[in-house]
Design an enzyme around this catalytic site. Structure first.
Site, PDB file in Angstrom:
ATOM      1  N   ASP A  29      35.114  43.782  33.889  1.00 20.28           N
ATOM      2  CA  ASP A  29      35.494  42.369  33.959  1.00 20.28           C
ATOM      3  C   ASP A  29      36.773  42.183  34.768  1.00 20.28           C
ATOM      4  O   ASP A  29      37.651  43.047  34.749  1.00 20.28           O
ATOM      5  CB  ASP A  29      35.697  41.855  32.532  1.00 20.28           C
ATOM      6  CG  ASP A  29      35.455  40.363  32.434  1.00 20.28           C
ATOM      7  OD1 ASP A  29      35.202  39.731  33.476  1.00 20.28           O
ATOM      8  OD2 ASP A  29      35.523  39.837  31.323  1.00 20.28           O
ATOM      9  N   ASN A  77      24.359  36.070  34.028  1.00 20.87           N
ATOM     10  CA  ASN A  77      25.043  35.999  35.332  1.00 20.87           C
ATOM     11  C   ASN A  77      24.267  35.222  36.397  1.00 20.87           C
ATOM     12  O   ASN A  77      24.822  34.851  37.432  1.00 20.87           O
ATOM     13  CB  ASN A  77      25.378  37.397  35.859  1.00 20.87           C
ATOM     14  CG  ASN A  77      26.553  38.044  35.158  1.00 20.87           C
ATOM     15  OD1 ASN A  77      26.659  39.264  35.078  1.00 20.87           O
ATOM     16  ND2 ASN A  77      27.464  37.234  34.631  1.00 20.87           N
TER      17      ASN A  77
END
Ligand code: FPP
Length: 255
Positions: A29, A77
């Site tokens: 991340d 996503n």
């Protein structure tokens, strides 16, 4: 190269090689924030993030860790801007083409987990090819989760088992942990011992929920593209300080 960096090519001496995680999972991340903080487009963060992942794979291999699993693209996503999704798909494919031969030479076995059938055809072809070609490699098992969601995976297992029961090949009473595990994408991969998530977020985000029931978690504020060997060393130091009991009482305390 600095002395410090040179030393980290081998396992640092204050880490116990007998007590390393066998399997490390990573939630990579902070690519976007890394890029923004440098005035770069988000995709530059993903490009750098891919280099970081490649270096971590090499580090795991150098230090004797036998499995690395990376969360590259979640089922959620797809909600990102189309240009970013397209870029990531192209990046996965380009990296596979560029890196496959060398990874194969270095004994890396590559697997992809997730609903791969929704990915671009040319990417699926590359993925299948790389999995087949590296199937018997033993140095390290590198798994990349693409279009992966843990709830999706568990629903898929439920459907498969329900079908077996419907066909009379399995009774409801025979459904147990071991049968569920055999139907997960990760059937031939041991559970992660250590999960690392970068960029200060402290969530699992639908990643390996079943598999991480007893996994140690490590969170760091470092953005993924900056997660180097020194940062990994800190994660391993933290891991080696943990007392893993798997729900039991330590023998010395139970007497
Ligand atoms: C999360 O950061 C990162 C991703 C969703 C993509 C991860 C992909 C790579 C690092 C490329 C890896 C390549 C291969 C071949 C596996 P973010 O975009 O959510 O960052 P932010 O939270 O700062 O916006």
């Amino acid at each position: 190269m600095t002395n410090n960096k040179k030393q980290l090519l081998a396992l640092p001496t204050d880490l116990n090689p007998q007590y390393l995680p066998q399997h490390v999972a990573v939630i990579m991340d902070g690519n976007g924030r890394w890029a923004n903080s440098r005035g770069l487009p988000r995709i530059a963060g993903h490009r750098q993030g891919a280099k970081t992942l490649k270096e971590l794979l090499r580090c795991c291999k150098d230090w004797g860790i036998k499995a690395l699993t990376a969360y590259a693209f979640s089922t959620e996503n797809w909600r990102r801007p189309t240009e970013e999704v397209d870029f990531l798909m192209l990046l996965f494919e380009r990296l596979l083409r560029q890196e496959l031969a060398q990874m194969h030479r270095e004994g890396v076995r590559i697997s992809f987990i997730g609903n791969l059938s929704a990915l671009p055809d040319s990417l699926q072809v590359q993925m299948q090819r790389s999995m087949l070609e590296t199937l018997n490699n033993q140095a390290i098992h590198f798994t990349v989760a693409v279009n992966y969601g843990s709830r999706d995976e568990i629903i898929k297992v439920c459907r498969q088992l329900a079908k077996l029961v419907q066909q009379g090949e399995l009774s409801p009473e025979q459904v147990n942990e071991s049968i569920v595990e055999k139907h997960l994408y990760t059937a031939d991969i041991p559970e992660p011992d250590l999960l690392i998530r970068t960029s200060g977020e402290m969530r699992l985000s639908n990643f390996l929920l079943w598999q991480m029931a007893y996994t140690e978690m490590y969170f760091t504020d470092i953005f993924w593209p900056d997660f180097d060997r020194a940062a990994f060393y800190q994660a391993l130091l933290s891991y080696q300080g943990r007392d893993r009991r798997f729900g039991q009482v330590k023998p010395s305390l139970s007497a």
